[in-house]
Design an enzyme around this catalytic site. Sequence first.
Site, PDB file in Angstrom:
ATOM      1  N   ASP A  55     -38.920 -31.719  61.401  1.00  0.00           N
ATOM      2  CA  ASP A  55     -38.024 -30.510  61.616  1.00  0.00           C
ATOM      3  C   ASP A  55     -37.899 -30.249  60.609  1.00  0.00           C
ATOM      4  O   ASP A  55     -38.410 -30.706  60.113  1.00  0.00           O
ATOM      5  CB  ASP A  55     -37.106 -30.402  63.046  1.00  0.00           C
ATOM      6  CG  ASP A  55     -35.872 -31.449  62.728  1.00  0.00           C
ATOM      7  OD1 ASP A  55     -36.258 -31.919  61.415  1.00  0.00           O
ATOM      8  OD2 ASP A  55     -34.831 -31.331  63.248  1.00  0.00           O
ATOM      9  N   ASP A  82     -35.044 -27.636  57.963  1.00  0.00           N
ATOM     10  CA  ASP A  82     -33.839 -27.956  57.676  1.00  0.00           C
ATOM     11  C   ASP A  82     -33.390 -27.292  56.611  1.00  0.00           C
ATOM     12  O   ASP A  82     -34.010 -27.851  55.785  1.00  0.00           O
ATOM     13  CB  ASP A  82     -32.501 -29.602  58.022  1.00  0.00           C
ATOM     14  CG  ASP A  82     -32.592 -30.297  59.472  1.00  0.00           C
ATOM     15  OD1 ASP A  82     -33.155 -29.605  61.203  1.00  0.00           O
ATOM     16  OD2 ASP A  82     -32.834 -31.487  59.695  1.00  0.00           O
ATOM     17  N   ASP A 127     -33.590 -25.295  62.546  1.00  0.00           N
ATOM     18  CA  ASP A 127     -31.840 -25.517  61.674  1.00  0.00           C
ATOM     19  C   ASP A 127     -31.533 -24.662  60.297  1.00  0.00           C
ATOM     20  O   ASP A 127     -32.233 -25.503  59.569  1.00  0.00           O
ATOM     21  CB  ASP A 127     -31.613 -26.961  61.716  1.00  0.00           C
ATOM     22  CG  ASP A 127     -31.770 -27.834  63.491  1.00  0.00           C
ATOM     23  OD1 ASP A 127     -32.201 -26.971  64.148  1.00  0.00           O
ATOM     24  OD2 ASP A 127     -30.984 -28.547  63.799  1.00  0.00           O
TER      25      ASP A 127
END
Length: 519
Positions: A331, A333, A443
């Site tokens: 992912d 961030d 995120d």
Amino acid sequence: MVPLKRRKLLSTQTGNNGNSGTDVIGVKAPVKFPDVVIFLLERKMGASRRAFLSQLAAKNGFHVQETFSGMVTHVVSEGNSGAEVGSWLDSQTDGSAHRPVHLLDMSWFTQSMKAGRPIDITDTHRLQVDESEVEVFSVPSFACQRRTTLENHNTVLTDALSLLAEMAELSAEEGRGVAFRRACAVLKCLNEPVTAMSQLRGLPCLGEHSLRVIQDILENGASSEAESTKCSERFKALKLLTGVFGVGCKTADRWIREGILSLQQLTDSAHSLNRAQQAGVDHYDDLNQPVTKAEADSISVIVEKALVTVLPGATMTLIGGFRRGKQTGHDVDFLITHPEEGAEVGLMPRVVSWLQSKGFLLYQKTTRNSYLEAKDGPARPASNMDRFERCFSIFKLDKQGPGLQSHTQRATDGEGSHFGDAVDSVCEPENGQIKQWRAVRVDLVVSPISQFPFALLGWTGSKLFERELRRWAGHEKSMSLSSHALYDSTQRTYLRATSEEEIFTHLGLEFIPPSERNA
């Protein structure tokens, strides 16, 4: 689990299922040389060849043992160095003193078979154990004291231990998972490959289980336990189901007990998925593909454009594995702040609204900042989870290389409305068939500037490095560290910092840059 072929070989060669100290049986020739007890080391020799040579020796009247014991006088090896066999011998005796044995090359064995008797041992037959051949490693106890780059010299060892750690974590056995992760971290920081068990003497965090796995790999080239785990149906199902965004190990375990082992079975079941889980199923393939640094950089341009639009002066930092130098991740961030304390309040909803208006968000969930700094210090036990304002999201991003460049150019040069038009044109399928975008987990975290150094340190990772920082703070310094603050329990005061370097100084640690925190 012993392979079937090897079990058959053992059953014809050993008594009592191959228990320690048993002889090769099935050969009726009497032992002619009782003072010579031979053990053939299977490592690099192979089970079939070892079985053949054992039977040959027994037929010629030699005393051959199937498993190593204190009776052995001659250890015969093929293709191994003296240091490797010496290390193996130490592992059989836990490194303690043992009866002197001859460590011999295969040439002694073949010449003895040809002569029909044990020939005299010469220097050409002996395996020379030179302690200078083996580098004995030494590392500090805590991972936060060690420098760990992305250059791993022991990937075969750490891959096996990481897989066992993952299985333990998926099975909600946190203690076992942490033990394997700590063993991995020790191996990752070593500047040379491990070739012998003797190199690991005195190293911290290497428990009996981890050492057995390492020894299995050094002797046989692979870990039978790791291979068995990787092939197990339960591991495959846990991996698949926890790969769904919004699904944890407890939910996955419950579904498995209900007989759900695949996405199709999950879709066909009567389970009502929440919004996050449904998004996870819808975008499963994309979300389980690695995110590249180029994709992370493209998303950075988009998020930065949002910040410039809704709050000029706000800053953003790419954190996580990418900040540590990794080129791929699961992912992306971002840590967001503003140099004026309090200016960040209410920023997240405006950023999310902008991203939604431009068609970037396939899913989002925002949590509010719930952190309160108590005068008497953090509550006990201190929570490892931070309480920043966060947005868990799934981004819609062009997946073509040229598209990434045009994306970046439009985000930098274009106005907001034009940028949105460009995004829509990229995201729509061409001719209704080819998907020009992919889903990426992103995120967003907003921190007040006063907490920014702690948030930056906490969100950079690695996960074990951060765990070890907190453990060091508590065990060695009587402090409590989180992504919000550092509290000194002895002085009963918060220790402020304007940089990561200051936090390391407070903790009495040498500063370690992000690129060397890959524990």
